[in-house]
Design a protein around this motif. Structure first.
Motif, PDB file in Angstrom:
ATOM      1  N   THR A   1     -13.874   2.712  -0.404  1.00 24.41           N
ATOM      2  CA  THR A   1     -12.512   3.079  -0.753  1.00 24.41           C
ATOM      3  C   THR A   1     -11.554   2.106  -0.068  1.00 24.41           C
ATOM      4  O   THR A   1     -11.956   1.293   0.766  1.00 24.41           O
ATOM      5  N   ALA A   2     -10.268   2.233  -0.388  1.00 25.45           N
ATOM      6  CA  ALA A   2      -9.264   1.398   0.281  1.00 25.45           C
ATOM      7  C   ALA A   2      -9.255   1.669   1.782  1.00 25.45           C
ATOM      8  O   ALA A   2      -9.049   0.745   2.590  1.00 25.45           O
ATOM      9  N   TYR A   3      -9.485   2.921   2.158  1.00 22.31           N
ATOM     10  CA  TYR A   3      -9.539   3.272   3.589  1.00 22.31           C
ATOM     11  C   TYR A   3     -10.701   2.542   4.265  1.00 22.31           C
ATOM     12  O   TYR A   3     -10.555   2.001   5.361  1.00 22.31           O
ATOM     13  N   ASP A   4     -11.871   2.541   3.624  1.00 22.59           N
ATOM     14  CA  ASP A   4     -13.030   1.829   4.181  1.00 22.59           C
ATOM     15  C   ASP A   4     -12.713   0.347   4.373  1.00 22.59           C
ATOM     16  O   ASP A   4     -13.065  -0.252   5.395  1.00 22.59           O
ATOM     17  N   ILE A   5     -12.055  -0.239   3.389  1.00 24.36           N
ATOM     18  CA  ILE A   5     -11.749  -1.671   3.428  1.00 24.36           C
ATOM     19  C   ILE A   5     -10.773  -1.983   4.548  1.00 24.36           C
ATOM     20  O   ILE A   5     -10.961  -2.928   5.323  1.00 24.36           O
TER      21      ILE A   5
ATOM     22  N   ALA B   1       0.832  -1.210   0.000  1.00 23.65           N
ATOM     23  CA  ALA B   1       0.000   0.000   0.000  1.00 23.65           C
ATOM     24  C   ALA B   1       0.861   1.252   0.000  1.00 23.65           C
ATOM     25  O   ALA B   1       0.582   2.223  -0.718  1.00 23.65           O
ATOM     26  N   GLU B   2       1.932   1.239   0.780  1.00 19.01           N
ATOM     27  CA  GLU B   2       2.835   2.384   0.865  1.00 19.01           C
ATOM     28  C   GLU B   2       3.488   2.655  -0.489  1.00 19.01           C
ATOM     29  O   GLU B   2       3.605   3.805  -0.916  1.00 19.01           O
ATOM     30  N   LYS B   3       3.903   1.597  -1.166  1.00 18.39           N
ATOM     31  CA  LYS B   3       4.538   1.735  -2.480  1.00 18.39           C
ATOM     32  C   LYS B   3       3.549   2.279  -3.515  1.00 18.39           C
ATOM     33  O   LYS B   3       3.887   3.178  -4.315  1.00 18.39           O
TER      34      LYS B   3
ATOM     35  N   VAL C   1     -20.938  10.223   7.418  1.00 14.27           N
ATOM     36  CA  VAL C   1     -19.868  10.295   6.417  1.00 14.27           C
ATOM     37  C   VAL C   1     -18.539   9.901   7.051  1.00 14.27           C
ATOM     38  O   VAL C   1     -18.209  10.360   8.153  1.00 14.27           O
ATOM     39  N   THR C   2     -17.774   9.064   6.363  1.00 12.12           N
ATOM     40  CA  THR C   2     -16.466   8.628   6.841  1.00 12.12           C
ATOM     41  C   THR C   2     -15.389   9.571   6.311  1.00 12.12           C
ATOM     42  O   THR C   2     -15.418   9.959   5.139  1.00 12.12           O
ATOM     43  N   VAL C   3     -14.441   9.922   7.177  1.00 16.04           N
ATOM     44  CA  VAL C   3     -13.386  10.876   6.829  1.00 16.04           C
ATOM     45  C   VAL C   3     -12.028  10.196   6.825  1.00 16.04           C
ATOM     46  O   VAL C   3     -11.751   9.337   7.668  1.00 16.04           O
ATOM     47  N   GLY C   4     -11.184  10.569   5.865  1.00 18.66           N
ATOM     48  CA  GLY C   4      -9.809  10.074   5.799  1.00 18.66           C
ATOM     49  C   GLY C   4      -8.824  11.125   6.266  1.00 18.66           C
ATOM     50  O   GLY C   4      -8.676  11.371   7.459  1.00 18.66           O
ATOM     51  N   PRO C   5      -8.130  11.814   5.340  1.00 20.61           N
ATOM     52  CA  PRO C   5      -7.127  12.814   5.724  1.00 20.61           C
ATOM     53  C   PRO C   5      -7.744  13.993   6.472  1.00 20.61           C
ATOM     54  O   PRO C   5      -8.841  14.450   6.144  1.00 20.61           O
ATOM     55  N   VAL C   6      -7.024  14.481   7.471  1.00 16.33           N
ATOM     56  CA  VAL C   6      -7.449  15.634   8.263  1.00 16.33           C
ATOM     57  C   VAL C   6      -6.280  16.611   8.335  1.00 16.33           C
ATOM     58  O   VAL C   6      -5.141  16.197   8.553  1.00 16.33           O
ATOM     59  N   GLN C   7      -6.560  17.896   8.154  1.00 15.65           N
ATOM     60  CA  GLN C   7      -5.507  18.904   8.219  1.00 15.65           C
ATOM     61  C   GLN C   7      -5.955  20.081   9.082  1.00 15.65           C
ATOM     62  O   GLN C   7      -7.019  20.648   8.883  1.00 15.65           O
TER      63      GLN C   7
ATOM     64  N   PHE D   1     -12.583  -1.703   7.870  1.00 22.36           N
ATOM     65  CA  PHE D   1     -13.520  -2.815   8.097  1.00 22.36           C
ATOM     66  C   PHE D   1     -12.799  -4.086   8.536  1.00 22.36           C
ATOM     67  O   PHE D   1     -13.254  -4.803   9.441  1.00 22.36           O
ATOM     68  N   TRP D   2     -11.648  -4.358   7.925  1.00 22.42           N
ATOM     69  CA  TRP D   2     -10.925  -5.584   8.237  1.00 22.42           C
ATOM     70  C   TRP D   2      -9.940  -5.414   9.390  1.00 22.42           C
ATOM     71  O   TRP D   2      -9.170  -6.325   9.689  1.00 22.42           O
ATOM     72  N   GLY D   3      -9.972  -4.276  10.023  1.00 24.41           N
ATOM     73  CA  GLY D   3      -9.176  -4.086  11.236  1.00 24.41           C
ATOM     74  C   GLY D   3      -7.703  -3.824  11.017  1.00 24.41           C
ATOM     75  O   GLY D   3      -6.906  -3.957  11.955  1.00 24.41           O
ATOM     76  N   HIS D   4      -7.301  -3.435   9.810  1.00 20.52           N
ATOM     77  CA  HIS D   4      -5.889  -3.138   9.540  1.00 20.52           C
ATOM     78  C   HIS D   4      -5.641  -1.656   9.825  1.00 20.52           C
ATOM     79  O   HIS D   4      -5.568  -0.815   8.910  1.00 20.52           O
ATOM     80  N   ARG D   5      -5.494  -1.339  11.105  1.00 19.91           N
ATOM     81  CA  ARG D   5      -5.407   0.057  11.525  1.00 19.91           C
ATOM     82  C   ARG D   5      -4.145   0.733  10.995  1.00 19.91           C
ATOM     83  O   ARG D   5      -4.142   1.939  10.744  1.00 19.91           O
ATOM     84  N   HIS D   6      -3.060  -0.034  10.851  1.00 13.94           N
ATOM     85  CA  HIS D   6      -1.828   0.567  10.356  1.00 13.94           C
ATOM     86  C   HIS D   6      -1.987   1.051   8.914  1.00 13.94           C
ATOM     87  O   HIS D   6      -1.437   2.080   8.522  1.00 13.94           O
ATOM     88  N   ILE D   7      -2.781   0.311   8.114  1.00 13.99           N
ATOM     89  CA  ILE D   7      -3.007   0.731   6.737  1.00 13.99           C
ATOM     90  C   ILE D   7      -4.032   1.863   6.678  1.00 13.99           C
ATOM     91  O   ILE D   7      -3.890   2.808   5.892  1.00 13.99           O
ATOM     92  N   ALA D   8      -5.054   1.779   7.524  1.00 17.28           N
ATOM     93  CA  ALA D   8      -6.035   2.866   7.595  1.00 17.28           C
ATOM     94  C   ALA D   8      -5.339   4.177   7.980  1.00 17.28           C
ATOM     95  O   ALA D   8      -5.640   5.243   7.439  1.00 17.28           O
ATOM     96  N   GLY D   9      -4.391   4.074   8.928  1.00 17.65           N
ATOM     97  CA  GLY D   9      -3.637   5.264   9.318  1.00 17.65           C
ATOM     98  C   GLY D   9      -2.793   5.800   8.182  1.00 17.65           C
ATOM     99  O   GLY D   9      -2.682   7.009   7.984  1.00 17.65           O
TER     100      GLY D   9
END
Length: 460
Positions: free
Chosen positions: A81-85, A62-64, A375-381, A88-96
């Motif tokens: 989205t990939a963030y939603d997925i 994912a990082e690459k 609504v689900t949010v990803g990046p925050v600034q 949902f599957w509990g991969h917090r490091h990837i969600a972050g």
């Protein structure tokens, strides 16, 4: 020939997606180097390589993919989205990773080199001189100084005078009533009155070098205090020599009529005075307390109270952090605004909510947005903040990028939320078009966040 070529392309895509799903970074990199266009292509399920890497917890893949510029806002057939997925599957490091990655959100969120904005209630007219708060001798001497300035509060509202012209209520038409020691010295002696030290007027560099100005610059500028009393409001008004004096009854509205300089002073004074009105008893043991340090500390009178042992935040004025966010649509051209029943007719504003204990600002933005609007949010600034003395909040303004768009409001919090296209916002903000909706007044951080977003990529 065309059929064979198509089959070869399909086969390469399947290999690419399979490599991403298995976490084979080497093969993913090799295939992309030969066919860069694969990066955002989808299989029969509508899933991209990034979605498959997020599903299976392959952080390095994912990082690459993010580094190479894949579109993290793409959605599959289920509008995920990939963030939603990853969530949902509990991969917090990837969600972050998907939430904070600069690539992919840079097209929507601005860079960090924008000039900061000064919000209403934020201007520091006074030098707070916190080091003086423990100097009882100095404070007592300044309280009786003939040059000292006092603000008078009743029920946490400052005494003000209005200067209306032709019925107008423009900002600055309302002025604080200023008093001297002789006019309020009896109030200082009343046990029910609370007097706090605000600071010293900030000095300005003299434009001339005349001897009289030099002598004046050597003298200490006036010190400011604020008094809150439960004396009869009508009797208090008689102390003022000015006409048209009053105590505002609707602080949320009326205090917005002050000048920037006076609004900053009121924000400080009202917040501290509100704390004293609510914490006259010790939160730890329930005993009586006394005021110290010019009004910036309360100490319990019970010698056995554990609040006297060490440093405790119950002893100092509290500030409640509130996140307020303008949520931007994944397409970058719409923003999410909501309205409460108490709002004026037609007004929509940014979503907002209190930060909970042990919670980051980013997570508070995500939680409050989802709770209020679905609504689900990803990046925050972070953008800027604003003291809000109603009674003592710090509004922390942020921009956030949505990764889902379906709205389902919590009717206990707000009555409606909508996506507003950029052009509608421009019409309301700059052209005064109220046919669709009304934006909050310019003294609010909600107004400034909307303006900030509109002006990011325009010459307005």
């Amino acid at each position: 020939m065309t059929s064979l070529q198509l089959s070869a392309k399909e086969e390469m895509l399947e290999k690419f997606l399979d490599a991403a799903a298995r976490g084979d970074l080497s093969q993913v990199s090799t295939l992309l180097s030969n066919a860069p266009s694969l990066i955002n292509q989808t299989g029969h399920s509508g899933w991209t390589a990034l979605m498959l890497a997020a599903r299976n917890g392959h952080h390095h893949v994912a990082e690459k993919l993010l580094l190479l510029g894949c579109d993290k806002f793409s959605v599959n057939s289920s509008s995920q989205t990939a963030y939603d997925i990853a969530t949902f599957w509990g991969h917090r490091h990837i969600a972050g990773l998907l939430g904070r990655a600069a690539d992919g959100c840079g097209r929507i969120l601005p860079g960090a080199d924008l000039h900061p904005h000064e919000n209403y209630f934020s201007r520091e007219t006074l030098d707070r001189q916190s080091g003086r708060r423990t100097d009882k001798v100095w404070l007592e001497a300044k309280q009786s100084d003939s040059e000292t300035v006092y603000l008078l509060f009743s029920n946490l509202s400052p005494m003000v005078r209005t200067q209306q012209q032709d019925g107008s209520e423009a900002q600055g038409d309302m002025k604080l009533c200023l008093f001297r020691f002789e006019e309020v010295k009896d109030l200082l002696l009343k046990p029910s009155s609370v007097t706090i030290f605000l600071g010293i007027e900030k000095t300005k560099s003299p434009s001339s070098s005349s001897s009289s100005e030099k002598a004046e610059s050597l003298s200490e500028p006036p010190v400011w205090f604020a008094i809150n009393t439960d004396e009869d409001a009508a009797a208090l008004l008689e102390r003022c020599r000015e006409k048209n004096c009053s105590f505002p009854r609707s602080p949320n509205r009326d205090l917005l009529k002050l000048s920037e300089e006076e609004a900053g002073v009121v924000a400080q004074a009202r917040s501290v005075l509100a704390w004293h009105s609510r914490y006259s008893f010790c939160p730890t043991c329930g005993g009586a307390t006394k005021m110290e340090e010019g009004g910036y500390k309360r100490s319990c009178l019970n010698s056995e109270c554990r609040s006297l042992q060490g440093v405790h935040n119950t002893c100092y004025p509290r500030v409640d952090p509130v996140v307020i966010m303008l949520v931007i649509h994944p397409d970058g051209n719409q923003c999410l605004l909501g309205r409460k029943k108490v709002f004026p007719v037609g007004m929509f504003s940014c979503l907002a909510g209190f930060v909970e204990p042990g919670e980051t600002l980013e997570e508070a933005v995500r939680r409050e947005t989802e709770e209020e609007s679905g609504v689900t949010v990803g990046p925050v600034q972070y953008v800027s903040c604003q003291p809000w003395p109603m009674p003592s909040n710090l509004m922390i303004g942020c921009l956030a990028v949505a990764v889902s768009t379906d709205i389902k409001v919590d009717e206990k919090e707000i009555e409606e939320a909508r996506w507003f296209p950029r052009q509608q916002v421009i019409d309301s903000l700059f052209r005064g078009d109220r046919s669709v909706f009304v934006i909050p007044p310019r003294q609010t951080i909600a107004h400034q966040l909307v303006r900030h977003w509109i002006c990011m990529n325009s010459n307005l």
